[in-house]
Design a protein around this motif. Structure first.
Motif, PDB file in Angstrom:
ATOM      1  N   THR A 138       0.818  -1.218   0.000  1.00  0.00           N
ATOM      2  CA  THR A 138       0.000   0.000   0.000  1.00  0.00           C
ATOM      3  C   THR A 138       0.852   1.268   0.000  1.00  0.00           C
ATOM      4  O   THR A 138       0.330   2.372   0.173  1.00  0.00           O
ATOM      5  N   ASN A 139       2.153   1.097  -0.205  1.00  0.00           N
ATOM      6  CA  ASN A 139       3.048   2.253  -0.313  1.00  0.00           C
ATOM      7  C   ASN A 139       2.883   2.875  -1.706  1.00  0.00           C
ATOM      8  O   ASN A 139       3.184   2.232  -2.703  1.00  0.00           O
ATOM      9  N   PRO A 140       2.423   4.128  -1.764  1.00  0.00           N
ATOM     10  CA  PRO A 140       2.191   4.741  -3.081  1.00  0.00           C
ATOM     11  C   PRO A 140       3.469   4.933  -3.888  1.00  0.00           C
ATOM     12  O   PRO A 140       3.412   5.291  -5.065  1.00  0.00           O
ATOM     13  N   ASN A 141       4.608   4.659  -3.261  1.00  0.00           N
ATOM     14  CA  ASN A 141       5.884   4.768  -3.964  1.00  0.00           C
ATOM     15  C   ASN A 141       6.554   3.424  -4.144  1.00  0.00           C
ATOM     16  O   ASN A 141       7.765   3.356  -4.376  1.00  0.00           O
ATOM     17  N   ASN A 142       5.790   2.352  -4.021  1.00  0.00           N
ATOM     18  CA  ASN A 142       6.420   1.033  -4.188  1.00  0.00           C
ATOM     19  C   ASN A 142       6.835   0.840  -5.648  1.00  0.00           C
ATOM     20  O   ASN A 142       6.531   1.658  -6.521  1.00  0.00           O
ATOM     21  N   LEU A 143       7.544  -0.242  -5.870  1.00  0.00           N
ATOM     22  CA  LEU A 143       8.140  -0.486  -7.185  1.00  0.00           C
ATOM     23  C   LEU A 143       7.101  -0.485  -8.306  1.00  0.00           C
ATOM     24  O   LEU A 143       7.321   0.084  -9.389  1.00  0.00           O
ATOM     25  N   PHE A 150       4.661   6.289 -22.365  1.00  0.00           N
ATOM     26  CA  PHE A 150       3.743   5.585 -23.279  1.00  0.00           C
ATOM     27  C   PHE A 150       2.320   5.576 -22.718  1.00  0.00           C
ATOM     28  O   PHE A 150       1.812   4.541 -22.297  1.00  0.00           O
ATOM     29  N   PRO A 151       1.668   6.736 -22.733  1.00  0.00           N
ATOM     30  CA  PRO A 151       0.326   6.825 -22.136  1.00  0.00           C
ATOM     31  C   PRO A 151      -0.704   5.928 -22.825  1.00  0.00           C
ATOM     32  O   PRO A 151      -1.729   5.602 -22.219  1.00  0.00           O
ATOM     33  N   ASP A 152      -0.419   5.517 -24.064  1.00  0.00           N
ATOM     34  CA  ASP A 152      -1.402   4.707 -24.794  1.00  0.00           C
ATOM     35  C   ASP A 152      -1.223   3.205 -24.618  1.00  0.00           C
ATOM     36  O   ASP A 152      -1.932   2.417 -25.246  1.00  0.00           O
ATOM     37  N   LEU A 153      -0.278   2.819 -23.799  1.00  0.00           N
ATOM     38  CA  LEU A 153      -0.097   1.387 -23.527  1.00  0.00           C
ATOM     39  C   LEU A 153      -0.896   1.029 -22.277  1.00  0.00           C
ATOM     40  O   LEU A 153      -0.799   1.713 -21.255  1.00  0.00           O
ATOM     41  N   GLY A 154      -1.718  -0.015 -22.356  1.00  0.00           N
ATOM     42  CA  GLY A 154      -2.482  -0.458 -21.199  1.00  0.00           C
ATOM     43  C   GLY A 154      -1.571  -1.060 -20.141  1.00  0.00           C
ATOM     44  O   GLY A 154      -0.614  -1.753 -20.465  1.00  0.00           O
ATOM     45  N   ILE A 155      -1.866  -0.764 -18.870  1.00  0.00           N
ATOM     46  CA  ILE A 155      -1.090  -1.368 -17.778  1.00  0.00           C
ATOM     47  C   ILE A 155      -2.046  -2.063 -16.812  1.00  0.00           C
ATOM     48  O   ILE A 155      -3.020  -1.463 -16.337  1.00  0.00           O
ATOM     49  N   LEU A 156      -1.750  -3.312 -16.557  1.00  0.00           N
ATOM     50  CA  LEU A 156      -2.513  -4.120 -15.608  1.00  0.00           C
ATOM     51  C   LEU A 156      -1.649  -4.345 -14.378  1.00  0.00           C
ATOM     52  O   LEU A 156      -0.458  -4.626 -14.502  1.00  0.00           O
ATOM     53  N   CYS A 157      -2.243  -4.176 -13.198  1.00  0.00           N
ATOM     54  CA  CYS A 157      -1.510  -4.446 -11.954  1.00  0.00           C
ATOM     55  C   CYS A 157      -2.216  -5.529 -11.160  1.00  0.00           C
ATOM     56  O   CYS A 157      -3.432  -5.496 -10.979  1.00  0.00           O
ATOM     57  N   ASP A 158      -1.436  -6.467 -10.703  1.00  0.00           N
ATOM     58  CA  ASP A 158      -1.923  -7.556  -9.876  1.00  0.00           C
ATOM     59  C   ASP A 158      -2.200  -7.030  -8.469  1.00  0.00           C
ATOM     60  O   ASP A 158      -1.416  -6.255  -7.935  1.00  0.00           O
ATOM     61  N   VAL A 159      -3.322  -7.450  -7.910  1.00  0.00           N
ATOM     62  CA  VAL A 159      -3.627  -7.101  -6.528  1.00  0.00           C
ATOM     63  C   VAL A 159      -3.636  -8.371  -5.692  1.00  0.00           C
ATOM     64  O   VAL A 159      -4.436  -9.276  -5.935  1.00  0.00           O
ATOM     65  N   ALA A 160      -2.702  -8.459  -4.772  1.00  0.00           N
ATOM     66  CA  ALA A 160      -2.560  -9.579  -3.833  1.00  0.00           C
ATOM     67  C   ALA A 160      -1.349  -9.234  -2.984  1.00  0.00           C
ATOM     68  O   ALA A 160      -0.506  -8.436  -3.394  1.00  0.00           O
ATOM     69  N   LEU A 161      -1.230  -9.841  -1.830  1.00  0.00           N
ATOM     70  CA  LEU A 161      -0.157  -9.426  -0.920  1.00  0.00           C
ATOM     71  C   LEU A 161       1.104 -10.272  -1.018  1.00  0.00           C
ATOM     72  O   LEU A 161       2.123  -9.939  -0.415  1.00  0.00           O
ATOM     73  N   ASP A 162       1.074 -11.353  -1.797  1.00  0.00           N
ATOM     74  CA  ASP A 162       2.213 -12.291  -1.742  1.00  0.00           C
ATOM     75  C   ASP A 162       3.586 -11.735  -2.126  1.00  0.00           C
ATOM     76  O   ASP A 162       4.586 -12.204  -1.587  1.00  0.00           O
ATOM     77  N   PRO A 163       3.692 -10.744  -3.016  1.00  0.00           N
ATOM     78  CA  PRO A 163       5.056 -10.232  -3.250  1.00  0.00           C
ATOM     79  C   PRO A 163       5.589  -9.414  -2.065  1.00  0.00           C
ATOM     80  O   PRO A 163       6.760  -9.044  -2.050  1.00  0.00           O
ATOM     81  N   GLN A 166      -4.381  -1.256  -1.648  1.00  0.00           N
ATOM     82  CA  GLN A 166      -3.367  -1.576  -2.664  1.00  0.00           C
ATOM     83  C   GLN A 166      -3.862  -1.182  -4.051  1.00  0.00           C
ATOM     84  O   GLN A 166      -3.139  -0.553  -4.829  1.00  0.00           O
ATOM     85  N   ALA A 167      -5.110  -1.531  -4.340  1.00  0.00           N
ATOM     86  CA  ALA A 167      -5.689  -1.198  -5.649  1.00  0.00           C
ATOM     87  C   ALA A 167      -5.712   0.316  -5.847  1.00  0.00           C
ATOM     88  O   ALA A 167      -5.425   0.819  -6.935  1.00  0.00           O
ATOM     89  N   LEU A 168      -6.035   1.042  -4.784  1.00  0.00           N
ATOM     90  CA  LEU A 168      -6.127   2.500  -4.892  1.00  0.00           C
ATOM     91  C   LEU A 168      -4.774   3.147  -5.175  1.00  0.00           C
ATOM     92  O   LEU A 168      -4.687   4.055  -6.014  1.00  0.00           O
TER      93      LEU A 168
END
Ligand SMILES: NCc1[nH]cc(CCC(=O)O)c1CC(=O)O
Ligand SMILES: [Mg+2]
Length: 352
Positions: free
Chosen positions: A119-124, A136-149, A176-178
């Protein structure tokens, strides 16, 4: 019309033989091989086609700069520092891959019981999202939400007395999602398999005015041995205590997958995912046929490793196995595939 496929010519009522033309051995009206006689003919009747639009490319991140660190169990896949992830994002753009997915290797010193780095807004992950979106603003980015990393125990949720806590975990996942969405992530992809997380995340996003951020739910995610190399990649293989079978699904079930998917759709998922991929193509088909939702499959790390290892040993043709495995997802009804082969496959498609 009488059915006489494969009937020997001797059994014909009226012989066509006139003694002048060479006779076929079998009296076949229908010869399916005609449609396969040449590449152009095969292309004409091909039912499924893989394009770059079908690919989502997962990338692994690591702290530092100008780093590309090999992952032993995933030959050809590296952990990338943020600047290098930006370079791979550029490669994705050039190959017209619509979307990348980000997974962090978190420094062990930043891991704790609660996975607070998530939940660190500055994480990797957030750093990478900002850096990539800037170029590249036109490239879609998906982020995984889960705590395991981020957890010292390698589980996707919070633990108390050896039990994974559902509702307490969901509260953290929303945060985390936010932070990811606020960094500029386009698609939030909860992979944790906690109950009720899709609804909670949707509500959290909407309350923050992030109405356009999509949710791709890892809706039917199985407890699988095929995640092994991924856990090496994010550094949770050694620390993981026990298994994930109290939250990820039993590999023997498919009706349960439909119930999971139905719930996630009702909670607001825009897209659903089945994971792993190749051993679960029956689930992909059932999900697509039942819900007619944008349906994705994850060709996971172990599936990649199997093909890569066999190819590196000269036991199979790696490129052909890659393309065959990817079109299988289309055949099963998937709209797209998360695959570590994405850049190679896109290059191959381009060259064809
Ligand atoms: N929740 C984390 C997560 N997100 C994607 C994968 C696996 C992806 C892969 O194997 O390529 C996993 C591993 C796990 O659930 O243990
Ligand atoms: Mg669920």
């Amino acid at each position: 019309m009488a059915i006489k496929y494969g009937r020997p010519i001797e059994l014909r009522e009226v012989s066509r033989r006139d003694g002048t033309t060479a006779s076929p051995a079998l009296d076949l009206t229908v010869r399916p091989r005609r449609n396969r006689k040449a590449e152009w003919a095969r292309r004409m009747v091909r039912e499924n086609v893989l394009t770059a639009d079908d690919l989502i490319w997962p990338l692994f991140l690591i702290d530092g700069s100008n780093k590309r660190e090999a992952i032993a169990s995933m030959p050809g896949v590296d952990r990338l520092s943020v600047d290098q992830a930006v370079r791979d994002a550029e490669r994705a753009m050039k190959l017209t891959i619509p979307c990348i997915a980000l997974f962090p290797y978190t420094d062990p010193s930043l891991r704790d019981e609660e996975g607070s780095e998530a939940t660190n807004p500055n994480n990797l992950v957030c750093q990478a999202v900002r850096a990539i979106k800037k170029e590249f603003p036109d490239l879609g980015i998906l982020c995984d939400v889960a705590l395991d990393p981020f957890t010292s125990h390698g589980h996707d949720g919070l633990i108390s007395d050896g039990k994974i806590l559902n509702d307490e975990t969901v509260a953290v996942l929303v945060r985390q999602a936010l932070v990811q969405a606020e960094a500029g992530c386009d698609i939030i992809a909860p992979s944790d398999m906690m109950d009720g997380r899709v609804a909670a995340i949707r509500e959290g996003l909407d309350h923050s005015g992030l109405l356009d951020v999509q949710i791709m739910a890892y809706a039917a995610k199985y407890a699988s041995a095929f995640y092994g190399p991924f856990r090496d990649a994010i550094g949770s293989a050694k620390t993981l205590t026990g298994d994930k079978r109290t939250y990820q699904m039993d590999s023997a079930n498919t009706d349960e997958a439909l119930r999971e998917v139905e719930l996630d759709i009702s909670e607001g998922a825009d897209m659903v995912m089945v994971k792993p991929g190749m051993p679960y193509l029956d689930v992909v088909r059932r999900v697509k046929d039942t819900f007619a939702m944008p349906t994705f499959a994850y060709q996971v790390s172990g599936e990649y490793a199997m093909i890569a290892a066999a190819a590196n040993n000269g036991w199979l043709d790696g490129e052909r196995a890659m393309m065959e495995s990817l079109v299988a997802f289309k055949r099963a009804g998937a709209d797209g595939v998360l695959s570590y082969f994405a850049p190679k496959a896109a290059e191959k498609i381009r060259a064809q």
